[in-house]
Structures are given as structure tokens and as C-alpha cells.
Write an enzyme that holds these catalytic residues in place. Structure first.
Site, short mmCIF file in Angstrom:
data_model
loop_
_atom_site.label_atom_id
_atom_site.label_comp_id
_atom_site.label_asym_id
_atom_site.label_seq_id
_atom_site.Cartn_x
_atom_site.Cartn_y
_atom_site.Cartn_z
N ASN A 1 1.82 -0.28 5.78
CA ASN A 1 2.24 -0.90 4.53
C ASN A 1 3.12 -2.09 4.89
O ASN A 1 4.14 -1.92 5.55
CB ASN A 1 3.01 0.13 3.69
CG ASN A 1 3.73 -0.47 2.50
OD1 ASN A 1 4.77 0.02 2.09
ND2 ASN A 1 3.20 -1.52 1.93
N GLY A 2 2.68 -3.29 4.47
CA GLY A 2 3.47 -4.48 4.79
C GLY A 2 2.53 -5.62 5.15
O GLY A 2 1.33 -5.57 4.87
N ARG B 1 0.59 2.15 -5.85
CA ARG B 1 0.91 1.05 -4.93
C ARG B 1 -0.30 0.23 -4.54
O ARG B 1 -0.19 -0.78 -3.84
CB ARG B 1 1.58 1.60 -3.67
CG ARG B 1 2.82 2.41 -3.96
CD ARG B 1 3.29 3.10 -2.72
NE ARG B 1 3.92 2.19 -1.80
CZ ARG B 1 5.21 1.88 -1.80
NH1 ARG B 1 6.00 2.44 -2.68
NH2 ARG B 1 5.70 1.04 -0.95
N CYS C 1 0.84 -1.17 0.00
CA CYS C 1 0.00 0.00 0.00
C CYS C 1 0.88 1.23 0.00
O CYS C 1 2.10 1.14 0.02
CB CYS C 1 -0.84 0.02 1.27
SG CYS C 1 -1.64 -1.55 1.62
N GLU D 1 6.61 -11.47 -22.47
CA GLU D 1 6.20 -10.13 -22.09
C GLU D 1 4.93 -9.70 -22.83
O GLU D 1 4.05 -9.05 -22.24
CB GLU D 1 7.36 -9.14 -22.34
CG GLU D 1 7.07 -7.70 -21.98
CD GLU D 1 6.64 -7.47 -20.52
OE1 GLU D 1 6.72 -8.38 -19.68
OE2 GLU D 1 6.17 -6.35 -20.25
N LYS E 1 1.51 -8.62 -20.84
CA LYS E 1 0.87 -7.32 -21.06
C LYS E 1 -0.62 -7.50 -21.36
O LYS E 1 -1.47 -6.81 -20.82
CB LYS E 1 1.53 -6.63 -22.24
CG LYS E 1 2.32 -5.38 -22.20
CD LYS E 1 2.69 -4.67 -21.00
CE LYS E 1 3.24 -5.51 -19.89
NZ LYS E 1 4.00 -4.95 -18.85
N HIS F 1 4.07 -29.75 -27.90
CA HIS F 1 4.10 -30.71 -26.79
C HIS F 1 3.01 -30.41 -25.76
O HIS F 1 3.21 -30.64 -24.57
CB HIS F 1 5.48 -30.72 -26.13
CG HIS F 1 6.56 -31.14 -27.07
ND1 HIS F 1 6.65 -32.42 -27.58
CD2 HIS F 1 7.58 -30.46 -27.64
CE1 HIS F 1 7.68 -32.51 -28.40
NE2 HIS F 1 8.26 -31.32 -28.46
N LYS G 1 1.32 -1.43 -8.99
CA LYS G 1 2.59 -1.21 -9.70
C LYS G 1 3.77 -1.75 -8.91
O LYS G 1 4.74 -2.23 -9.48
CB LYS G 1 2.78 0.28 -9.98
CG LYS G 1 4.03 0.58 -10.74
CD LYS G 1 3.79 1.51 -11.88
CE LYS G 1 4.92 1.50 -12.88
NZ LYS G 1 4.81 0.42 -13.85
N TRP H 1 -3.84 -2.01 -1.21
CA TRP H 1 -3.90 -3.19 -2.09
C TRP H 1 -4.08 -4.37 -1.14
O TRP H 1 -3.19 -4.66 -0.34
CB TRP H 1 -2.61 -3.32 -2.89
CG TRP H 1 -2.61 -4.44 -3.88
CD1 TRP H 1 -3.15 -4.42 -5.14
CD2 TRP H 1 -2.03 -5.73 -3.72
NE1 TRP H 1 -2.93 -5.62 -5.76
CE2 TRP H 1 -2.25 -6.45 -4.92
CE3 TRP H 1 -1.34 -6.37 -2.68
CZ2 TRP H 1 -1.81 -7.75 -5.11
CZ3 TRP H 1 -0.92 -7.67 -2.87
CH2 TRP H 1 -1.15 -8.35 -4.08
N GLU I 1 -2.53 -8.55 -18.27
CA GLU I 1 -2.62 -7.47 -17.27
C GLU I 1 -3.71 -6.46 -17.60
O GLU I 1 -4.46 -6.06 -16.72
CB GLU I 1 -1.28 -6.71 -17.19
CG GLU I 1 -0.20 -7.42 -16.43
CD GLU I 1 1.09 -6.62 -16.43
OE1 GLU I 1 1.69 -6.46 -15.36
OE2 GLU I 1 1.52 -6.15 -17.50
C1 G6P Z 1 4.14 -5.73 -10.31
C2 G6P Z 1 3.82 -4.82 -11.48
C3 G6P Z 1 4.57 -5.30 -12.71
C4 G6P Z 1 6.06 -5.36 -12.43
C5 G6P Z 1 6.36 -6.24 -11.22
C6 G6P Z 1 7.81 -6.12 -10.78
O1 G6P Z 1 3.59 -6.98 -10.52
O2 G6P Z 1 2.43 -4.81 -11.74
O3 G6P Z 1 4.34 -4.39 -13.77
O4 G6P Z 1 6.73 -5.87 -13.53
O5 G6P Z 1 5.56 -5.82 -10.11
O6 G6P Z 1 8.03 -4.81 -10.37
P1 G6P Z 1 9.45 -4.16 -10.25
O7 G6P Z 1 9.19 -2.79 -9.69
O8 G6P Z 1 10.25 -5.01 -9.32
O9 G6P Z 1 10.04 -4.12 -11.61
#
Ligand code: G6P
Length: 590
Positions: A96-97, A27, A2, A462, A466, A485, A585, A72, A469
Site C-alpha cells: 500500500n503506497g 480503500r 490499497c 458538496e 456528491k 461571469h 474511500k 486502487w 461521485e
Molecule cells: C476520498 C473520498 C472522499 C473523501 C476524501 C477525503 O476522495 O472518496 O469521500 O471526502 O477522500 O477523505 P478524508 O478521509 O480525508 O476525509
């Protein structure tokens, strides 16, 4: 996981706290809340949903002192009841934690007749501090937090303690600042927005904020004198710059992000420490999460191809719990945009304990990861606000390819130049507008498969992440040769395949997989840097040809249209690509 913020000064606290929460919303954004002290009485307002929902309810709250939180959910569903601040016995706490022994502590509190009003792990902190409060808030915070197992950054208000905010940190980031009042926040941009001097707390430390001063204390509550952080937040431009969403605006910044993050490590004396480390490197382990993990997959392929140094790449949460073997002389590269991802930090700490040298590749100076690492290579993507990483992935690739190139040089090998990559990415970005047409078909599908081989496999992973997400479509990134396979069983009319071919050497091989899925009725979209590839096999509109590029660096180009495809699909669905459901994020809990 958070964001927390606090303010005490001469101004009304609520507008400042709400402004701080907006900066920290990346966050987490499932609920938010604020508490102020006005004439010695606590006032708490909370709302389910985004910070915006809280604004009208809380902006008129009186009081020049307050704490606030954007959440979160970890323990307890997103709801008003579970939103922070949590208050008990005149004590309000934002946290936060994760408190790992919350169940046991809660049972103790309940046994002495205390009632709880949420399902969170955090509420118990307010109970413990209230029980320990005998007029001195900081002493009560120390006593209360001594019982906690897990991670926390907390800010505490208390009726009867005067106009003070007490704070404590262990395992989650916390910064405090002064100048025009005193503030605290989970990250530097939020703290620096309201303070001239900012100080980072270390694990086990406490802080006491009053209108005129911020004081830092060690574990025994002995006062600490610390230098303020040196920072330059000029690049922190936050507007959407005419784009509808941050995600799209941040994609437009990819070429600059790459240009700013490519470094000639051998040529500049400021990279001496990294050079010394690389000269002693014969084995590398990369640890990271999410998108950063995928940049690690791309980096493994590049480092092994260019420098012939063996690289193992691990998801940080797996690495930290598998008792990894770390041979003498191992370099561990921890990649993280935020520098705050709990699993990545834990993996880096573990690697250090096992004797490795840790090199952090991160976009945030003064992040928790930079504290742990022996050396740092900063990426220069600028602030990324959309939850789905775009330009920061490209910046990570640019930095990691710079490492690969320097290492190749050290090993007496040559690596292709990186200088043309920003211009190639600019071109790729312009050509990628075309995938808007593909998004219509993707939006009608049940699931989507991304395939690639070698360097292209990282791009496939990736691209798939994306899409998941931001559009919530089921999707998988798969090695092209492995498709037959198992995953081929899922491919058909309603499951299109995106084939990525940025490496000419394996073009024919990946095209074999394309033929295999075509003959099972799937539509194939091809992203390639190889001129003329796919023509005669696929309809012209299903091929996107990007500028020619060295295969080893091609994920820098091929991922751009995949990001665009995810973005356009989310927009077609009417979703907000900047704030996908359930995600955040920066994942500061495990
Ligand atoms: C979260 C974000 C991702 C990110 C990942 C790692 O899951 O939603 O977009 O790639 O964390 O984050 P970092 O800040 O360690 O790159």
C-alpha cells in the site's frame, strides 16, 4: 492506495484474509489477490474486480499463513496481472503506497536479467527483497526497502524463510496484532477483528509475525517494546440495517452523528488542551480534501462570522506544494474522516515544520493524522462504509461549529446554540424523501449546477461533489453571484440548477440568480430553510422547504437533500452508490 492484510496461526489463512479484505475494501476495489504458503510453497490467486470475485477462487487455498490485498490502481491499469500479491524468486509482496523511484529500480533489476510480470510500481519490491534474501527474511526486507523512495506499508511471504510474515512501514498505515494467531492490516477494525492486542507501527519500523508472536523492530532491527492500542470498537456496526445501500443507511444515521459530534469545548475538562490552543488563536488555516474540504469551506464561513477570526481554507494537495506562508501563532485545522489521506497528512506535517499548531478533526482515533497532530477533536460518526461521505460530513460540521462556538466565546462574542441541530436534521431528513421526484429530471439532464452564496456556497460544492461521485453526471458547485461571469453560458433546458438558500440574509440576492437562470430556460430546484421562499416563482414541487435554522449552521440541513438527490439519481441509473467507479474511500497516496 490499497488495503493489505496478513495472518499466520493455527487456522486456515484464506478465509480470514478474505474476511479482512472485505473490511478493507473501502480503500480500493478494482482487483484483489491472496498468497499463502503451504508446505513451504507459495500459492497466489488474483482477480480483477471486487473482493467478492476472489472469494470463490481463493477460499479453498491451503496454508495457515498468508497475505492479501485489495487494490486502487495507481501504476498500471486494474487487471489480474497488476493485482497484488506480486511475486518474484519465491518472495510475495502486498503493498500500500507509491514507490516513486520504481522506474529506476526496475531498470536495474532488468539489467541483471530479471523479468517483470506487471506494470506496477510495487513489483520491484519483491525483486529487491528476493535479491537480498540470504535466509533471514527481516534482514532482506530491511535491505530491500532501504532502496525505496515514496510510501509503503508492505507484508512479505518468502519460500525458505519458515512460517513468518515480515512487514515494513513508511508513510502508509500498518497495524499488527496478536491473540489467536498473528495478524497485520491497514486499519484498526480489520486488525482488531482477528486480534486481542493491536500495535501501530511507526514510519521506518518493521514487524515479524509468527504463529505465536508479533515482534516490532526499529530501523536498525533493534527490537521495540510497545503498549497495545486502547480501543473500543462497539460503534463499528457494519450491516445495512434494512436499507438497500450503506450510503442511505449512513444518511439515516446523520442526526445521531451530529448529536454525538457536537461538543461544548469550554465546559469539559477533557478538552483543556484544545481550549488552551484556541485561546492562543488569532489566525486559522484549514487543510483537507474532498468532502472534508467542503466542511472546511463551511467552517471558514462560520468561524469568521461567529468569532471574527480570519480563516484560510486550502485543498491539502495545493497547500503542501505552494510553500504556504504560516505566520507565527497560526492554528492549522486538518480535517479528515479517515485520518489517512496522504495529502492532508503531508499538509499537516508541513504546517508543523513551519511552526503551526495542528488540530486534527478526524473520525478515526489512532489514524496517521492523529499521530502528526498536536491536539485532536474526534468526530463520532461511527464507521462509514459507503465511499461517498454523508454522515461523516455532518459530524465534521458539528465538530467544526463546536470549535467556532468555543472560539466565539473566547473572543467575547456569542454564538447561537447548537443543541437543536440533531432534531432539525432529523426533520430535514424526513422532508428530503421528496427529492426522489427531482431525481427523474436530474437523471435526464446533461449537467447540473448547484448555486449558493456565503454559507450556502459550501453546501453547493458538496451537493455537486456528491452527484458527480455517485451518479457520474457532470456537475459544478458555484457561488450564486459568480454564475453570470461564465458558467451561465452552460445553463439551459438540459442543465437544471439547484439553488440553495439556507441563509435568509442573502435570500433575495440568490433569488436574483434564480431569475437569471429561469429566464434562460433552465429548470430550478430550490432547497431552502426560508418558509415561503420561491412560492409564486417556482412550481411547488420544485421547492423543498426545510425547518428554519440559523443561517450559519444551515449546511447541516441543506446538504441532506442534496445527498439524497445524488443517491436517488444513482439508484435510478442502476449504479451502486456505495462503490463508485474509480474512487476509494481513503486516498492514502498523493
Ligand atoms: C476520498 C473520498 C472522499 C473523501 C476524501 C477525503 O476522495 O472518496 O469521500 O471526502 O477522500 O477523505 P478524508 O478521509 O480525508 O476525509
Amino acid at each position: 492506495m490499497c488495503g493489505i492484510v496478513g495472518y499466520v496461526g493455527r487456522k486456515r489463512a484464506a478465509p480470514i484474509l478474505l474476511e479482512g479484505l472485505k473490511k478493507l475494501e473501502y480503500r480500493g476495489y478494482d482487483s484483489a489477490g491472496i498468497a499463502t504458503l503451504d508446505e513451504g510453497k507459495l500459492h497466489v490467486v488474483k482477480r480483477k474486480g471486487r473482493v467478492e470475485e476472489l472469494v470463490s477462487a481463493a477460499e479453498n487455498l491451503e496454508g495457515n499463513i498468508g497475505i492479501a490485498h485489495t487494490r486502487w490502481a495507481t501504476h498500471g491499469a486494474p487487471s489480474e496481472r497488476n493485482a497484488h500479491p506480486h511475486s518474484y524468486g519465491g518472495v510475495a509482496v502486498v503493498h500500500n503506497g507509491i514507490i516513486e523511484n520504481a522506474g529506476e529500480l526496475r531498470a536495474e533489476c532488468e539489467a541483471r536479467g530479471e523479468t517483470f510480470s506487471s506494470e506496477t510500481d510495487s513489483e520491484v519490491i519483491a525483486h529487491l527483497i528476493a535479491a537480498a534474501f540470504r535466509g533471514e527474511l527481516l534482514a532482506a526486507v530491511r535491505e530491500g526497502t532501504a532502496r525505496l523512495k515514496g510510501s509503503y506499508a508492505i507484508a512479505v511471504l518468502c519460500e525458505g524463510a519458515g512460517n513468518v510474515i515480515a512487514a515494513a512501514k513508511r508513510g502508509s498505515p500498518l497495524l499488527v496484532g496478536k491473540g489467536g494467531g498473528s495478524v497485520l492490516a491497514s486499519d484498526l477494525p480489520a486488525a482488531a477483528a482477528f486480534a486481542e492486542k493491536v500495535y501501530a507501527l511507526k514510519d521506518g519500523e518493521f514487524a515479524l509475525l509468527t504463529e505465536d508472536d508479533v515482534r516490532l523492530f526499529g530501523g536498525e532491527l533493534k527490537e521495540i517494546v510497545r503498549d497495545p492500542l486502547k480501543f473500543d470498537l462497539k460503534e463499528e456496526g457494519a450491516g445495512k440495517n434494512g436499507f438497500s445501500h450503506y450510503m442511505r443507511k449512513e444518511m439515516a444515521e446523520i442526526p445521531v452523528s451530529i448529536a454525538n459530534s457536537i461538543v461544548d469545548l469550554k465546559a469539559q475538562s477533557r478538552f483543556l488542551a484544545i481550549n488552551i490552543v484556541l485561546c492562543q488563536t488569532y489566525y486559522i488555516q484549514i487543510v483537507a480534501c474532498g468532502t472534508a474540504y467542503h466542511s472546511g469551506v463551511a467552517a471558514k464561513a462560520a468561524i469568521e462570522a461567529l468569532a471574527r477570526v480570519p480563516v484560510e481554507v486550502s485543498v491539502a494537495s495545493e497547500y503542501r506544494y505552494r510553500d504556504p506562508i504560516v505566520p507565527k501563532g497560526t492554528l492549522v485545522i486538518a480535517v479528515s474522516q479517515s485520518g489517512e489521506t496522504a495529502d492532508t497528512i503531508a499538509a499537516a506535517k508541513l504546517a508543523k515544520e513551519k511552526g503551526a499548531t495542528v488540530l486534527a478533526v478526524t473520525n478515526v482515533a489512532y489514524s496517521s493524522l492523529t499521530e502528526v497532530a498536536d491536539v485532536c477533536l474526534l468526530t463520532h460518526a461511527g464507521r462509514e462504509i459507503a465511499v461517498a461521505a454523508t454522515k461523516s460530513f455532518m459530524a465534521q460540521l458539528a465538530a467544526l461549529y463546536s470549535i467556532a462556538s468555543a472560539l466565539a466565546d473566547i473572543k467575547g462574542r456569542s454564538a447561537p446554540s447548537l443543541v437543536s441541530l440533531p432534531a432539525l436534521a432529523e426533520d430535514a431528513l424526513a422532508r428530503s424523501e421528496r427529492v426522489k421526484g427531482w431525481a427523474q429530471a436530474i437523471a435526464r439532464s446533461k449537467s447540473v449546477y448547484f448555486i449558493g452564496r456565503g454559507f450556502d456556497y459550501a453546501a453547493a460544492l458538496e451537493g455537486s461533489l456528491k452527484l458527480k461521485e455517485v451518479s457520474y453526471l457532470p456537475s459544478e458547485g458555484y457561488p450564486a453571484g459568480e454564475l453570470k461571469h461564465g458558467t451561465l453560458a452552460l445553463v439551459g433546458e438540459h442543465s437544471p440548477v439547484i439553488a440553495i438558500i439556507g441563509d435568509e440574509k442573502v435570500a433575495d440576492k440568490t433569488m436574483n440568480a434564480v431569475f437569471e437562470v429561469l429566464s434562460r430556460g433552465a429548470r430550478v430546484f430550490l432547497v431552502t430553510t426560508v418558509e415561503g421562499l420561491g412560492e409564486g416563482t417556482l412550481p411547488k414541487e420544485d421547492i423543498l422547504t426545510l425547518p428554519a435554522c440559523e443561517g450559519v449552521y444551515s449546511p447541516l440541513l441543506t446538504v441532506i437533500p442534496l445527498q439524497m438527490l445524488a443517491y436517488e439519481t444513482a439508484v435510478l441509473f442502476g449504479l451502486d452508490p456505495d462503490k463508485p467507479r474509480n474512487l476509494a474511500k481513503s486516498v492514502t497516496v498523493e
